[in-house]
Design an enzyme around this catalytic site. Structure first.
Site, PDB file in Angstrom:
ATOM      1  N   GLU A 263       0.942  -1.076   0.045  1.00 16.91           N
ATOM      2  CA  GLU A 263      -0.067   0.130  -0.100  1.00 16.91           C
ATOM      3  C   GLU A 263       0.864   1.131  -0.103  1.00 16.91           C
ATOM      4  OE1 GLU A 263      -1.392   3.187   1.176  1.00 16.91           O
ATOM      5  OE2 GLU A 263      -1.665   2.341   3.160  1.00 16.91           O
ATOM      6  N   CYS A 300      -2.846   7.573   5.004  1.00 14.96           N
ATOM      7  CA  CYS A 300      -2.734   7.233   3.689  1.00 14.96           C
ATOM      8  C   CYS A 300      -3.992   7.399   2.983  1.00 14.96           C
ATOM      9  CB  CYS A 300      -2.529   5.852   3.582  1.00 14.96           C
ATOM     10  SG  CYS A 300      -3.340   4.426   4.513  1.00 14.96           S
TER      11      CYS A 300
END
Length: 506
Positions: A263, A300
């Protein structure tokens, strides 16, 4: 009794030192020396994981679920020390660390419940048809099976939920895969005490000691040795695009390539449609600012870009966002490296032709203040640098000439973790052509909310097309995360006694 870090690796239940070391850089309290590992420690841990897999990979789901529950209990038993060490190392407030610990243990317990049910195994059975013409069909049974030892990289911005006992570790253990974690050097003491909790749970549940290891260190060589070890079968990573891409390339270049479930990065665009802008412009501007600065922008799913069409409400939105951000002030970032990257990102955005400053940022060492800028869709589309993630509380307002140019901006997006629509019912016809585009760009599409924060649930997807993640078919959050560390195996005409337990009729 107060926990004092021992500063060594934890390999298959043993505390192991190294010739090399590094010194932690806590925000408060005493800096400590930690062993810094390399290829020798990696080989010891991975060999132990491979040995453990011969047992752990064939354990009953109920026993693995009991292990996950025990890990959660052992983490909670060390809760005060984990909070104390985490706050000192990262500067995060107590409430944030306590909440993150609750998320971590809840995730472990959720995965335990999920594997007890067994639905994730996707079991299938095609019975034998001995009389079928022109050829008989054999008996075929299929089930998902664990892949083997998994490497996990701790994340800088989540010392608990995406690190030592975070989602990648929990998912791999749930699947039946031993784990070797490379701890993040930004919070080594926190990683160490959580590793001790995992080891205690492994001992309680009489699992092989090699089921889990933690190796500390700061070098790129350590990470490279881990992902290229021939017995590692997959890698879980949360971090920057540059680091993730480097690891991805190493995984792909191996004699036997393996997947890296990374990720990496996302600007998480928010499309504010005309009627919503008119009806709620001021409210949405303030809401964007609050989401943008949550955790000093170090999530994120931080919504770094807003796309809106020129029209009523746009100026109100921009002013509300600017005012809210101006009142936020500077706050401590997690590491000096993150702060330095934020400074560089601010300089690049502010120095781009056509970009208008609404609020300039300051960043003194690790203290960063928010910034917000404005650019036209034409300038955005002409300059790829504006679409790069700036990890921190920087927002960019992209103004389009109308709905058609908003569609053009959407088509030009790279892969994202999230994409958001702020809309009223009267915006439905404008939203209709946007949804199919955003669905192809992001792993999660949401309406009338902000994406910061990720629910740990069955239906959650935390991933997306590259560069949001390296595998668009996977998620690092939610119960579907377990499937990353499984592979389907078909068994043809095997007698009952040789089948995995999950395929036996009894």
């Amino acid at each position: 009794m107060t926990y004092l870090p021992h500063g060594t690796h934890l390999i298959a239940g043993d505390r192991v030192g190294s010739d090399d070391s590094f010194t932690s850089q806590p925000v408060a309290g005493t800096a400590r020396t930690f062993a810094s590992g390399g290829a020798a420690e990696v080989d010891r841990a991975v060999q132990a994981a491979e040995d453990a897999f011969l047992t752990y990979g064939w354990t009953r789901r109920a026993d693995r679920a009991a292990l996950l529950d025990a890990i959660a209990e052992e983490i909670d038993a060390r809760g005060d020390d984990i909070t104390r060490l985490g706050c000192a190392e990262t500067g995060l407030p107590e409430a944030r660390l306590q909440g993150e610990r609750g998320r971590t243990t809840a995730q472990l317990r959720l995965f335990a419940d999920h594997i007890r049910k067994g639905d994730y195994l996707d079991r299938r059975h095609d019975t034998a048809l001995p009389g079928r013409a022109p050829l008989p069909r054999p008996d075929l049974k299929m089930v998902q099976r664990p892949i083997g030892p998994v490497a996990v990289f701790g994340a800088s911005n989540f010392p608990l939920a995406f690190s030592t006992a975070g989602g990648d570790t929990a998912a791999a253990l749930a699947a039946g895969c031993p784990v070797v974690v490379k701890g993040h050097p930004a919070h080594p003491a926190t990683g160490e005490i959580v590793a001790e909790a995992i080891a205690a749970a492994i001992a309680r549940c009489d699992m092989p000691a090699g089921t889990f290891s933690l190796i500390q260190g700061t070098s790129h060589e350590l990470g490279g040795a881990l992902v290229t070890h021939p017995l590692i079968r997959a890698v879980g990573f949360t971090g920057s695009l540059a680091a993730g891409r480097a690891l991805f390339d190493l995984c792909a270049a191996r004699p036997e390539p393996i997947p890296l479930f990374g990720e990496l990065g996302s600007v998480n665009p928010v499309f504010v449609l005309p009627e919503a802008l008119t009806a709620r412009g001021t409210e949405l501007g303030a809401g964007w600012a609050a989401s943008l600065t949550m955790g000093v922008g170090q999530f994120c799913t931080n919504p770094g870009v807003v796309v809106a069409a020129e029209g009523p409400g746009l100026d109100a939105f921009a002013e509300a966002a600017r005012a809210a951000l101006a009142g936020t002030g500077a706050a401590l970032m997690l590491t000096e490296g993150i702060a330095e990257a934020y400074r560089k990102g601010v300089a690049e955005v502010s120095g781009t032709a056509g970009v208008q400053e609404l609020l300039g940022a300051t960043c003194d060492r690790r203290n960063a203040a928010p910034a917000v800028y404005r650019a036209t869709a034409d300038d955005w589309l002409a300059n790829d640098a504006l679409a790069e993630e700036v990890f921190g509380p920087l927002g960019l307002l992209v103004t389009a000439s109308g709905p058609e140019q908003m569609l053009e901006v959407a088509r030009g997006l790279r892969g994202q973790l999230t994409a958001t629509l702020q809309m009223e019912e009267a915006d439905t016809e404008i939203a209709r052509p946007l949804v199919p585009i955003l669905e192809r760009k992001a792993g999660r599409v949401l309406v009338n909310g902000f994406p910061t924060g990720v629910e740990v649930a069955d239906a959650m997807v935390h991933g997306g097309p590259y560069p949001a993640s390296t595998n668009f078919g996977a998620t690092s959050v939610g119960t579907l995360a377990i499937r990353r560390f499984l592979r389907p195996v078909s068994y043809q005409n095997l007698p009952e006694t040789l089948l995995p337990e999950d395929l036996r009729s009894g």
